[in-house]
Enzyme design. Structure first.
Site, PDB file in Angstrom:
ATOM      1  N   LYS A 181       0.830  -1.193   0.000  1.00  0.00           N
ATOM      2  CA  LYS A 181       0.000   0.000   0.000  1.00  0.00           C
ATOM      3  C   LYS A 181       0.872   1.254   0.000  1.00  0.00           C
ATOM      4  O   LYS A 181       1.906   1.311   0.669  1.00  0.00           O
ATOM      5  CB  LYS A 181      -0.905  -0.002   1.232  1.00  0.00           C
ATOM      6  CG  LYS A 181      -1.865  -1.180   1.303  1.00  0.00           C
ATOM      7  CD  LYS A 181      -2.939  -1.112   0.233  1.00  0.00           C
ATOM      8  CE  LYS A 181      -3.965  -2.219   0.402  1.00  0.00           C
ATOM      9  NZ  LYS A 181      -5.098  -2.079  -0.508  1.00  0.00           N
TER      10      LYS A 181
ATOM     11  N   HIS B 131     -10.388  -8.374  -7.786  1.00  0.00           N
ATOM     12  CA  HIS B 131     -10.103  -7.897  -6.442  1.00  0.00           C
ATOM     13  C   HIS B 131     -10.614  -8.860  -5.368  1.00  0.00           C
ATOM     14  O   HIS B 131     -11.769  -9.270  -5.387  1.00  0.00           O
ATOM     15  CB  HIS B 131     -10.769  -6.532  -6.240  1.00  0.00           C
ATOM     16  CG  HIS B 131     -10.790  -6.065  -4.818  1.00  0.00           C
ATOM     17  ND1 HIS B 131     -11.929  -6.070  -4.049  1.00  0.00           N
ATOM     18  CD2 HIS B 131      -9.793  -5.593  -4.021  1.00  0.00           C
ATOM     19  CE1 HIS B 131     -11.648  -5.607  -2.840  1.00  0.00           C
ATOM     20  NE2 HIS B 131     -10.363  -5.314  -2.789  1.00  0.00           N
TER      21      HIS B 131
END
Length: 389
Positions: A189, A320
């Site tokens: 991230k 996802h």
């Protein structure tokens, strides 16, 4: 009775060999071992995530065939999904489970006043996935094989070891362990308010895993257009597989400009909740890699429609989350896709997916190949049943 074309189409003929007899809904709260923070937390838009809410649909037929499907919600929306599913579930009882497209439309119209996107279609998704699971089980095939697989394994990458709340030394150790466990790529991230923090973390991971290991980053929609341009250029040196969600999920024009200006591919789509919303990305050339989420866009029926659009526009595919579902769908995509490895859901299922040689392998078990654990039953907060077993 004289049948008009409309009501004639609604009367089951001799081809109907079975009917849905019962449906069970379960609301399950999966606690996370550690509160999760991505860029949305660091920018103050959300609180750390401590649990994931699941809507499970189990259904069975008069002939004894069964299927299971699920949808999910993070931070909010779980009770709403369950409530909507409870309202629309009765319309399936007595229907032919093979008529999945027809049943998807029937479920959507049963709750049409709340639209064909968002929470409503996420509730429908759990039914739709259960119907596809049932169909594949009845055929004695893994879902990927029922759909028509192009491959028996799919490239995979891990996300759960690289969140922003995780200290960099732990991220590095997680990356090493991930590759040693047969997972092919690492995603971390980004989107920290301080750009230098992002660049230092990406640099450290690239140095740890080497120049050839696949590396991706995910900004979770937290950059504006100028920041995305600057960060995109700064990240070019790391040879990333993609930059994910650099901008707001609905900023198709911004994503298109970014994709045109960078060598690094742009990936997005996970937060969209319908095929129509994804089509906006596609028609604007806003993504090199499309990232649909079957439980979010209405299930497998809708995912297959979107996959056809993506293939027609020569897009790469990287679904996802929910690898238990998306492994099968990715295996049925024409060009080589990616699937996202998350170990969060493992406590819910008795079975495990195999990863080796950088790939995730389609199981030989019929359907999705999953069954609920006793722990999942223990985390169930509410159930509702319609029909008769």
């Amino acid at each position: 009775m004289t049948l008009t074309p409309t009501n004639a189409a609604q009367v089951a003929g001799e081809a109907t060999l079975d009917r849905i007899a019962w449906i069970k809904l379960s609301s399950v709260q999966l606690p996370l071992a550690t509160p999760i923070s991505d860029a949305k937390v660091f920018t103050g838009r959300q609180k750390p995530m401590t649990e994931v809410a699941f809507l499970f649909v189990e259904l069975g037929t008069e002939q004894g065939h069964e299927g299971i499907g699920f949808s999910y919600s993070k931070r909010a929306g779980g009770p709403g999904q369950f409530a909507h599913a409870r309202e629309i579930a009765p319309v399936l009882v007595g229907e032919d489970p093979s008529d999945i497209g027809k049943l998807w439309t029937k479920l959507v119209w049963a709750g049409a006043s709340v639209g064909r996107s968002g929470l409503a279609t996420q509730a429908v998704a759990a039914f739709d996935i259960a119907l596809w699971d049932l169909k594949a089980k009845r055929a004695g095939l893994p879902l990927a094989k029922l759909l028509g697989a192009h491959r028996d394994s799919v490239r995979c990458y891990n996300t759960s070891g690289g969140f922003l709340h995780t200290p960099i030394e732990e991220v590095l150790d997680n990356a090493t362990a991930t590759l040693e466990n047969g997972i092919g790529g690492i995603k971390i991230k980004v989107g920290h308010p301080e750009a230098g923090v992002d660049l230092a973390r990406v640099s450290a991971v690239r140095e740890r895993i080497g120049d050839t290991a696949p590396l991706m980053v995910d900004a979770n929609q937290q950059w504006d257009r100028p920041t995305a341009q600057r960060m995109g250029r700064a990240l070019e040196e790391f040879g990333l597989v993609w930059i994910e969600e650099p901008l707001d999920a609905y900023d198709a024009k911004g994503h298109a400009a970014l994709a045109a200006s960078l060598d690094t591919p742009i990936a997005t789509g996970e937060m969209l909740a319908s095929v129509a919303e994804h089509y906006e990305l596609i028609r604007h050339d806003a993504a090199d890699i499309i990232q649909p989420d079957a439980p979010r866009i209405g299930g497998i029926t809708q995912f297959l429609k979107l996959a056809t659009l993506a293939e027609h526009h020569n897009l790469q595919l990287a679904p996802h989350f929910a690898m238990e579902i998306h492994l099968h769908l990715a295996a049925a995509y024409s060009s080589e896709p990616w699937v996202e490895h998350f170990d969060w859901l493992e406590p819910l299922f008795n079975e495990r997916l195999e990863t080796r040689d950088g790939r995730m392998w389609v199981p030989s078990r019929p359907g999705l190949g999953v069954t609920l654990t006793d722990q999942a039953r223990a985390w169930t907060t509410e159930t509702h049943e319609v029909g008769v077993r």
